[in-house]
Design a protein around this motif. Structure first.
Motif, PDB file in Angstrom:
ATOM      1  N   PHE A 112       0.848  -1.185   0.000  1.00 11.76           N
ATOM      2  CA  PHE A 112       0.000   0.000   0.000  1.00 11.76           C
ATOM      3  C   PHE A 112       0.882   1.233   0.000  1.00 11.76           C
ATOM      4  N   THR A 113       0.302   2.344  -0.414  1.00 16.21           N
ATOM      5  CA  THR A 113       1.025   3.617  -0.407  1.00 16.21           C
ATOM      6  C   THR A 113       0.432   4.530   0.649  1.00 16.21           C
ATOM      7  N   PHE A 114       1.263   5.448   1.115  1.00 18.10           N
ATOM      8  CA  PHE A 114       0.844   6.465   2.080  1.00 18.10           C
ATOM      9  C   PHE A 114       1.456   7.787   1.642  1.00 18.10           C
ATOM     10  N   SER A 115       0.606   8.777   1.471  1.00 21.28           N
ATOM     11  CA  SER A 115       1.092  10.107   1.105  1.00 21.28           C
ATOM     12  C   SER A 115       0.335  11.137   1.914  1.00 21.28           C
ATOM     13  N   SER A 116       1.031  12.170   2.321  1.00 19.50           N
ATOM     14  CA  SER A 116       0.408  13.233   3.101  1.00 19.50           C
ATOM     15  C   SER A 116       1.329  14.441   3.109  1.00 19.50           C
ATOM     16  N   SER A 117       0.736  15.609   3.094  1.00 19.45           N
ATOM     17  CA  SER A 117       1.533  16.832   3.225  1.00 19.45           C
ATOM     18  C   SER A 117       1.442  17.387   4.649  1.00 19.45           C
ATOM     19  N   TRP A 118       0.761  16.664   5.530  1.00 13.88           N
ATOM     20  CA  TRP A 118       0.648  17.092   6.925  1.00 13.88           C
ATOM     21  C   TRP A 118       1.998  16.973   7.618  1.00 13.88           C
ATOM     22  N   SER A 119       2.220  17.809   8.598  1.00 17.43           N
ATOM     23  CA  SER A 119       3.502  17.804   9.313  1.00 17.43           C
ATOM     24  C   SER A 119       3.703  16.525  10.126  1.00 17.43           C
ATOM     25  N   TYR A 128      -4.183  14.292 -13.982  1.00 20.87           N
ATOM     26  CA  TYR A 128      -3.993  14.511 -12.550  1.00 20.87           C
ATOM     27  C   TYR A 128      -2.510  14.668 -12.229  1.00 20.87           C
ATOM     28  N   GLU A 129      -2.238  15.486 -11.237  1.00 20.27           N
ATOM     29  CA  GLU A 129      -0.856  15.686 -10.804  1.00 20.27           C
ATOM     30  C   GLU A 129      -0.357  14.427 -10.107  1.00 20.27           C
ATOM     31  N   LYS A 130       0.937  14.168 -10.228  1.00 22.08           N
ATOM     32  CA  LYS A 130       1.552  13.060  -9.496  1.00 22.08           C
ATOM     33  C   LYS A 130       2.210  13.621  -8.240  1.00 22.08           C
ATOM     34  N   ILE A 131       2.102  12.859  -7.164  1.00 25.05           N
ATOM     35  CA  ILE A 131       2.670  13.264  -5.880  1.00 25.05           C
ATOM     36  C   ILE A 131       3.512  12.111  -5.331  1.00 25.05           C
ATOM     37  N   PRO A 132       4.508  12.405  -4.493  1.00 23.70           N
ATOM     38  CA  PRO A 132       5.310  11.342  -3.897  1.00 23.70           C
ATOM     39  C   PRO A 132       4.541  10.609  -2.806  1.00 23.70           C
ATOM     40  N   ALA A 133       4.877   9.331  -2.639  1.00 22.85           N
ATOM     41  CA  ALA A 133       4.223   8.511  -1.619  1.00 22.85           C
ATOM     42  C   ALA A 133       5.205   7.457  -1.109  1.00 22.85           C
ATOM     43  N   PHE A 134       5.076   7.122   0.169  1.00 26.76           N
ATOM     44  CA  PHE A 134       5.816   5.999   0.745  1.00 26.76           C
ATOM     45  C   PHE A 134       5.165   4.704   0.252  1.00 26.76           C
ATOM     46  N   LEU A 135       5.974   3.683  -0.017  1.00 24.31           N
ATOM     47  CA  LEU A 135       5.482   2.381  -0.422  1.00 24.31           C
ATOM     48  C   LEU A 135       5.794   1.386   0.711  1.00 24.31           C
TER      49      LEU A 135
END
Length: 53
Positions: free
Chosen positions: A2-9, A43-50
């Motif tokens: 699964f991936t996890f992405s967030s811009s939260w601190s 859609y824009e691409k964003i970085p995510a942890f895998l």
């Protein structure tokens, strides 16, 4: 996997909790975000942890 992405601190703390619960951080990848590119239907691409379980 699964991936996890967030811009939260607090995103790094959440990622740390995933590893503490037994998930393995495999690296990073790009995923499609919720926003579209300006003047485009793409859609824009964003970085995510895998992660894997």
């Amino acid at each position: 996997e699964f991936t996890f992405s967030s811009s939260w601190s607090s995103a790094i703390q959440v990622a740390w909790q995933f590893t503490q619960m037994g998930c393995t951080l495999k690296g990073m990848t790009e995923i499609y975000g919720s926003g579209q590119k300006f003047m485009s239907n793409e859609y824009e691409k964003i970085p995510a942890f895998l992660f894997s379980l």
